[in-house]
Scaffold this active site. Structure first.
Site: not given
Ligand code: FCB
Length: 467
Positions: A121, A301
């Site tokens: 990550h 999101y």
């Molecule tokens: C994603 C990431 C995470 C966080 C969220 C808001 O792109 O995986 O680490 O930053 O967005």
């Protein structure tokens, strides 16, 4: 008001990542990561902060497991810090690094919480960046060595393995747009990085399976549906362009063993490639990348609305009032999650899908009673859970949902200015406080169901963490 139940065994979780919560920058032999280096450059992090301490989870992890137990989580998605395991990027293993995750895994299992680690990550050891980072094929080989070492140690207890989180962000934000570490502005390098990330995913999948015979292995991709701003040919093409650039560049190689032809052609038009023969691709790479996955993780999101500007260049436009955007400037659009799941199911048919991240940044104050009333976050999650529920009813093999994030944390280039947590964190004292959304999520997990109308959470009572 009715409740929408989820299938029995549906996995409710929360997600974090090592660089965003652990701190412990120099603890017990940890090496430097590219994000440590990047954050030290003036102007790269909005509030001038750095992730040296973050949520101090490296020391407070037992308390954080206690919060997960209180929530009733079925699973915890966290990431493993490569520079904690291999401080010099390759070769010598730092035993204390492995011990940390070993203890974390035991602590989770003792509470009946399934560990769901991600190997990468975004926190590449700086030592590997110094040798070319993801732009270099050697880094893909290094990743396999690292994945094998970690899965060998934890694989007797950890069965769910994720290779990478959001390769688009690593490649594009890190190497093409410069917003993320290592901060480069080189589209050709970004394409190489994307390829080496995908290749290392395929190779590591095989390595993990060799170490852990009953492992389930997958990758987590960020998915953003693109809607054309109008029916005009130019806007429709702008949406196609974004979909190829953002979604299909990763989905197609992993699920079909080929890069999308139209998106390759787009890169040629832009001068990022000279021909459809990708210079970094070697024989057998795409077959390795397309090694079957046991699950596909999707992070959702928001959506993009794509428009061609006067010069014909694609851009994302927002069509809703500013108050309907989260603090990230992202539209709240739960239907997009349903549409995304349906599309991935129909066109790529992974055997199992997890929503590996879904969440919203909102800043809400701690009131005089010590309460954080974050109704907007509840509304966000409720809408998205209901969209996920509809996708299940429509046949999508969705097996779980992870809230981003368990805790407010270090949000990359935004530092501590964006708050995604179910728990608020006071970064001066490290005090954690359950927001109203934490109480809401706890009820969802306990009921395995979500109310189908949004209820205001402000019932006026101050709620304490009942341990
Ligand atoms: C994603 C990431 C995470 C966080 C969220 C808001 O792109 O995986 O680490 O930053 O967005």
């Amino acid at each position: 008001m009715a409740r929408q139940s989820f299938p029995e065994g549906f996995l409710w979780g929360a997600a974090t990542s090592a660089q965003q919560i652990e701190g412990g920058r120099r603890a017990q032999g940890r090496g430097e990561s590219i994000w440590d280096r990047f954050a030290a450059v003036s102007g790269k992090i909005e509030d001038g902060s750095n992730p040296d301490v973050a949520c101090d989870h490296y020391r407070l992890w037992r308390d954080d497991i206690e919060r997960m137990r209180w929530l009733g989580l079925g699973a915890y998605r966290f990431s493993i810090s490569w520079p904690r395991i291999m401080p010099a990027g390759a070769g010598a293993i730092n035993a204390a690094g492995l011990d940390f995750y070993d203890a974390l895994v035991d602590g989770l299992l003792a509470e009946g919480i399934e560990p769901f680690p991600t190997l990468y990550h975004w926190d590449l050891p700086q030592a590997l960046q110094d040798r070319g980072g993801w732009g270099a094929r050697d880094t893909a080989e290094g990743f396999v060595e690292y994945a094998a070492a970690v899965s060998r140690r934890l694989g007797d207890r950890v069965k769910q393995w994720t290779t990478h989180n959001e390769p688009w962000c690593i490649a594009t934000l890190g190497h093409e747009e410069g917003h993320h570490a290592p901060g480069h502005l080189d589209p050709a390098e970004a394409l190489r990085a994307a390829h080496h990330l995908l290749l290392s995913h395929g190779w590591a999948t095989a390595a993990i399976r060799r170490e852990v015979s009953d492992a389930e292995v997958g990758i987590v991709l960020n998915y953003c549906p693109a809607y054309p701003a109008s029916d005009s040919e130019a806007d429709v093409d702008a949406a196609r362009w974004f979909d190829g650039f953002f979604n299909r560049w990763y989905l197609d190689p992993v699920m079909r063993g080929a890069y999308p032809e139209d998106a390759v052609a787009d890169r040629i038009v832009r001068g990022h490639l000279v021909s459809p023969d990708l210079p970094f691709e070697q024989d057998g790479d795409l077959a390795a990348i397309a090694a079957p996955v046991d699950f596909l993780g999707l992070n959702y999101y928001s959506r993009n609305i794509m428009q061609a500007d006067a010069a014909g260049r694609p851009r994302d436009v927002k069509t809703v009032p500013a108050e309907d955007l989260t603090d990230m400037g992202w539209e709240v659009y739960p239907d997009g999650l349903h549409a995304s799941l349906m599309r991935v199911h129909r066109e790529y048919a992974p055997g199992k899908i997890y929503i590996a991240e879904n969440g919203a940044a909102y800043t809400d104050p701690v009131d005089a009673d010590g309460r954080i009333a974050d109704q907007r976050r509840i509304t966000y999650h409720q809408g998205h859970c209901l969209a996920a529920r509809r996708a299940i009813a429509d046949g999508v093999p969705l097996a779980g949902y992870f809230v981003w994030s368990l805790l407010d944390n270090f949000e990359w280039g935004f530092g501590f200015t964006k708050r995604f947590g179910l728990f608020g964190v006071d970064f001066d004292t490290q005090q954690r406080r359950p927001k109203d959304s934490a109480f809401w999520y706890r009820d969802v997990v306990a009921a395995n169901a979500v109310d189908d109308t949004v209820t205001p959470s402000n019932q006026g009572e101050s709620r304490a963490l009942d341990r």
